[in-house]
Structure formats: C-alpha cells, structure tokens
Design a protein around this motif. Structure first.
Motif, PDB file in Angstrom:
ATOM      1  N   ILE A 352     -33.471 -19.790-185.873  1.00 23.83           N
ATOM      2  CA  ILE A 352     -33.132 -20.315-187.196  1.00 23.83           C
ATOM      3  C   ILE A 352     -33.820 -21.651-187.479  1.00 23.83           C
ATOM      4  O   ILE A 352     -33.968 -22.032-188.639  1.00 23.83           O
ATOM      5  N   LYS A 353     -34.181 -22.379-186.418  1.00 24.92           N
ATOM      6  CA  LYS A 353     -34.894 -23.661-186.535  1.00 24.92           C
ATOM      7  C   LYS A 353     -34.145 -24.651-187.439  1.00 24.92           C
ATOM      8  O   LYS A 353     -32.992 -24.465-187.780  1.00 24.92           O
ATOM      9  N   ASN A 354     -34.837 -25.723-187.824  1.00 23.08           N
ATOM     10  CA  ASN A 354     -34.187 -26.793-188.595  1.00 23.08           C
ATOM     11  C   ASN A 354     -33.679 -26.327-189.955  1.00 23.08           C
ATOM     12  O   ASN A 354     -32.584 -26.677-190.386  1.00 23.08           O
ATOM     13  N   GLN A 355     -34.496 -25.516-190.644  1.00 20.98           N
ATOM     14  CA  GLN A 355     -34.114 -25.071-191.972  1.00 20.98           C
ATOM     15  C   GLN A 355     -32.838 -24.248-191.934  1.00 20.98           C
ATOM     16  O   GLN A 355     -31.913 -24.447-192.727  1.00 20.98           O
ATOM     17  N   GLY A 356     -32.776 -23.316-190.998  1.00 22.98           N
ATOM     18  CA  GLY A 356     -31.574 -22.496-190.862  1.00 22.98           C
ATOM     19  C   GLY A 356     -30.364 -23.322-190.483  1.00 22.98           C
ATOM     20  O   GLY A 356     -29.250 -23.080-190.984  1.00 22.98           O
ATOM     21  N   ALA A 357     -30.570 -24.305-189.611  1.00 18.28           N
ATOM     22  CA  ALA A 357     -29.462 -25.176-189.216  1.00 18.28           C
ATOM     23  C   ALA A 357     -28.928 -25.953-190.408  1.00 18.28           C
ATOM     24  O   ALA A 357     -27.712 -26.143-190.554  1.00 18.28           O
ATOM     25  N   GLN A 358     -29.822 -26.404-191.268  1.00 19.33           N
ATOM     26  CA  GLN A 358     -29.400 -27.140-192.460  1.00 19.33           C
ATOM     27  C   GLN A 358     -28.547 -26.273-193.375  1.00 19.33           C
ATOM     28  O   GLN A 358     -27.529 -26.726-193.905  1.00 19.33           O
ATOM     29  N   TYR A 359     -28.956 -25.026-193.568  1.00 17.14           N
ATOM     30  CA  TYR A 359     -28.162 -24.111-194.398  1.00 17.14           C
ATOM     31  C   TYR A 359     -26.732 -24.008-193.853  1.00 17.14           C
ATOM     32  O   TYR A 359     -25.751 -24.094-194.606  1.00 17.14           O
ATOM     33  N   LEU A 360     -26.638 -23.813-192.539  1.00 18.10           N
ATOM     34  CA  LEU A 360     -25.336 -23.584-191.922  1.00 18.10           C
ATOM     35  C   LEU A 360     -24.493 -24.850-191.871  1.00 18.10           C
ATOM     36  O   LEU A 360     -23.281 -24.808-192.127  1.00 18.10           O
ATOM     37  N   LEU A 361     -25.123 -25.971-191.555  1.00 15.50           N
ATOM     38  CA  LEU A 361     -24.358 -27.209-191.454  1.00 15.50           C
ATOM     39  C   LEU A 361     -23.896 -27.702-192.816  1.00 15.50           C
ATOM     40  O   LEU A 361     -22.827 -28.321-192.939  1.00 15.50           O
ATOM     41  N   ASN A 362     -24.663 -27.428-193.840  1.00 15.74           N
ATOM     42  CA  ASN A 362     -24.270 -27.842-195.181  1.00 15.74           C
ATOM     43  C   ASN A 362     -22.969 -27.179-195.634  1.00 15.74           C
ATOM     44  O   ASN A 362     -22.157 -27.794-196.333  1.00 15.74           O
TER      45      ASN A 362
END
Length: 399
Positions: A352-362
């Motif tokens: 998921i890398k950084n972009q995927g992590a941002q989606y989930l953490l948001n």
C-alpha cells in the motif's frame, strides 16, 4: 550382648517408614515435591499414601496437567494411566509432543471412558493413526464430560476419521475438535460433515492443512446449510480455491450460526473474494473473516469493500499477503468512512506504501470503531506521514 545381625534388625525397626509416617509429616514431604512427581510417582506407592495424597490441599486443587514436550517415558506413562483411574481433580490433560502411539492411546482412553471430571484432552503432535482414532472414538461414545479434543498434527487419515465421525453421531458433549495437519482429504471431510449435519453440540472445528479442495468445501457447505450449532470453522492452508469458496459463500446466505471463518492460504483469487462479498451483503452472523495469504488483489478488495458499506456484523478482517496496493487501500478507506462495525483490520505484507497508508490513517480521524489497523511491511516511510500518526491514537496502529 547382641550380635551384628540383631543390631541391624533393631536399628531397622527404629527407622520410620514413609508408608507409616503420620499424615502431617507426609504433607510436609509433599510440600517439597512438584505436582508431577506427586501425581506420577507418589500416588502409586501404596494405598495409604494414595489416600493421604487425595486429602493433600495442593492435590485437591490440581486441575490442569501440562506435559507438553515432556517426552514422558514408558514408566511415567504407565504410572500416569494408573493414577487417572481414580483421579477426581484433573479437568485438563495436555500431552502434546510426547510420542504417544496407538497402544498408548488405547491405555489412556480405556481409563478415561468412565472418567466424569476431564473436559479437555490435548494429544496433538504425536503418532496417532487409524487404530488410535478408533480408540478415541470409543472414548467419545462412552465419556460424558469431554468438551475439547485436540488431535492436530497426527497421522489420522480418512479411514481413522470415519470412526470419530461415527462417534459424533452419538456424542452430546464435545464442543471443540481440532484435526489440523492430518491427512483427512475430501473423503474424511465427507465423513465428518455427514455427522455434523445432525450433531447439536460441536461449536468449533479446525481442519487446517488437510488436503481439502473444492470438493471437500462442497461437503462443508452442505453441512453448514443444515447445522445449527457450529460457530467457528478453521480451514486455513488447504486447496479450496475460488470454486470451493463459491460453495461456502452460498452456504453463508442461509447459515445463521457461523461467526468465524478462516480461509488463510487457500489459493483464493478475486473471484473468490466476490463470492464472499456477495454473501456478506446478506449474512448477519459472521464476525471474523480470515483471507490472508491468498491472491485477491485490488479487484477482490473492491468487492469486499463494497460489502462493508452494508454489512453491520463483521468485526475482524484479515487481508495480509494479498498483493494489495494503494488503490485497494483507498477502496477500504472509502468503505470505512461509512462502516461503523469493523474493529480490526489486518493488511500487513502488502504494497500500500505511503499513499495507501494516508488513505487509511485519514479515516481514523472520524472512524471511532476501528481499534486496530495493522499495516506492517508495506513499504511505508513513516517519517513522511508522521504528522498523521502524531494526531491519531498510536495504539490503534500497528506498523
């Protein structure tokens, strides 16, 4: 004057014997022995010591015997069996990894047939095969208290499981049966499922790593359409595939009792994920779904995410090792904006890398029901998204 033999005789008469000591002194000796020694050795000396031991306070509260990896020898095993004939305290016996073969299984089950105390028997990681399975089936036909039986990692094939399946037709106490890492195959699965169509007590069935493919999955699905008590079905590390998942998913439309389904490592692709997602739109009982170590990819995640918009019962979802990247992470994040029941999400070892992590953490800013999100090993540079982590409850994130 006494001669030497008379002196020895008089001396021996003055030496107190263990079997004639007052009970209070015997208790003092027992205080310095471990419970295994008391159970296997002390209880088998004589009737008087056995009676005293039965009144000893530590013995009366000794309910769990754990000999895991003890590698109990022949003499110790014989003493254990002798002790179990009259034991009134042990409710759990753990004999995992003790080289217990069919003959030892017979000796053990013979004394447990009339036992009215034992509730848990763990015999995993031994060498029990067909004959041993038959002895255990006889136990299930006679014992009225055993609730959990662990036979994982033995050498039981379909021939042996047939005996156990027959016993389940009559047994009304067993609630947990672990048969993982044997060699049941589809035939053995059929024997079991035929019995479970009418069984009303078994709640947990563990069949991981048993060479079960789509045919065996069909037998299981047919059983789930009729069984009203099974709540947990563990099928990890088999060969069920998406075709087998289709059978299981169809069963979930009608089944009203199964709450946990584990399908880890089963060669499931996005088609299989779609079958399960379709079922989740209608199923109101499943709370835990394990799909880790498969190949559902982003497409499969999209199907499952769409189901999460409407599903109000699933609490735990495992999707580790499924070739999911940031696109799949966004599908999940979007669904979690509206889903208010999922509590644990496991996405470790994807991409998921950084972009995927941002989606989930948001989404954690607004979603208050998700208590655990695992995104370990996803090629994430957490220094770049530290600002997100700092404003969230760190205990909710595993990385």
């Amino acid at each position: 004057m006494y001669n030497s033999q008379e002196i020895v005789s008089i001396s021996n008469r003055n030496i107190p014997s263990l079997i004639t000591l007052p009970a209070e002194l015997v208790y003092s000796i027992l205080d310095n022995l471990d419970m295994l020694t008391i159970l296997i050795s002390f209880c088998n000396v004589c009737k008087r010591l056995k009676n005293i031991t039965n009144t000893y306070h530590r013995y009366k509260t000794f309910t769990i015997l754990n000999l895991t990896h003890h590698r109990i020898n022949e003499q110790e095993f014989e003493c254990l069996v002798n002790t179990l004939q009259n034991n009134k305290t042990l409710i759990e016996i753990h004999l995992r990894c003790n080289k217990i073969d069919n003959q030892k299984t017979k000796s053990l089950t013979d004394v447990l047939k009339t036992n009215t105390i034992l509730t848990t028997l763990v015999l995993s990681n031994n060498t029990i095969s067909t004959d041993g399975a038959q002895y255990l089936a006889n136990l299930l036909n006679n014992n009225k208290t055993l609730k959990e039986l662990d036979l994982g990692w033995n050498q039981i094939t379909s021939e042996g499981i047939r005996y156990i399946a027959d016993a389940l037709n009559n047994n009304h106490t067993l609630t947990i049966l672990n048969l993982q890492i044997n060699n049941l195959g589809n035939q053995g699965t059929q024997y079991l499922t035929n019995a479970l169509e009418n069984n009303r007590t078994l709640m947990t069935l563990i069949l991981s790593n048993n060479c079960i493919d789509y045919e065996g999955a069909q037998y299981l699905a047919n059983m789930l359409c009729k069984n009203k008590t099974l709540t947990t079905l563990i099928l990890s590390d088999n060969r069920i595939g998406s075709q087998g998942v289709k059978y299981l998913a169809n069963a979930l439309y009608n089944n009203k009792t199964l709450t946990k389904l584990h399908l880890r490592l089963n060669r499931i692709n996005s088609d299989g994920a779609k079958y399960l997602a379709d079922a989740l739109h209608n199923n109101n009982t499943l709370t835990e779904l394990h799909l880790g170590w498969n190949d559902i990819g982003n497409q499969g995640v999209q199907y499952l995410s769409n189901a999460l918009y409407n599903n109000h019962t699933l609490h735990i979802l495992h999707l580790q090792y499924n070739k999911i990247d940031c696109i799949g992470a966004q599908y999940i994040a979007d669904a979690l904006q509206k889903n208010t029941t999922l509590r644990e999400l496991y996405l470790a070892c994807n991409k998921i890398k950084n972009q995927g992590a941002q989606y989930l953490l948001n989404i954690l800013k607004n979603n208050q029901t998700l208590t655990t999100i695992n995104i370990q090993s996803n090629k994430i540079d957490f220094h770049e998204i530290q600002y997100l982590i700092d404003i969230l409850e760190k205990q909710r994130i595993q990385f």
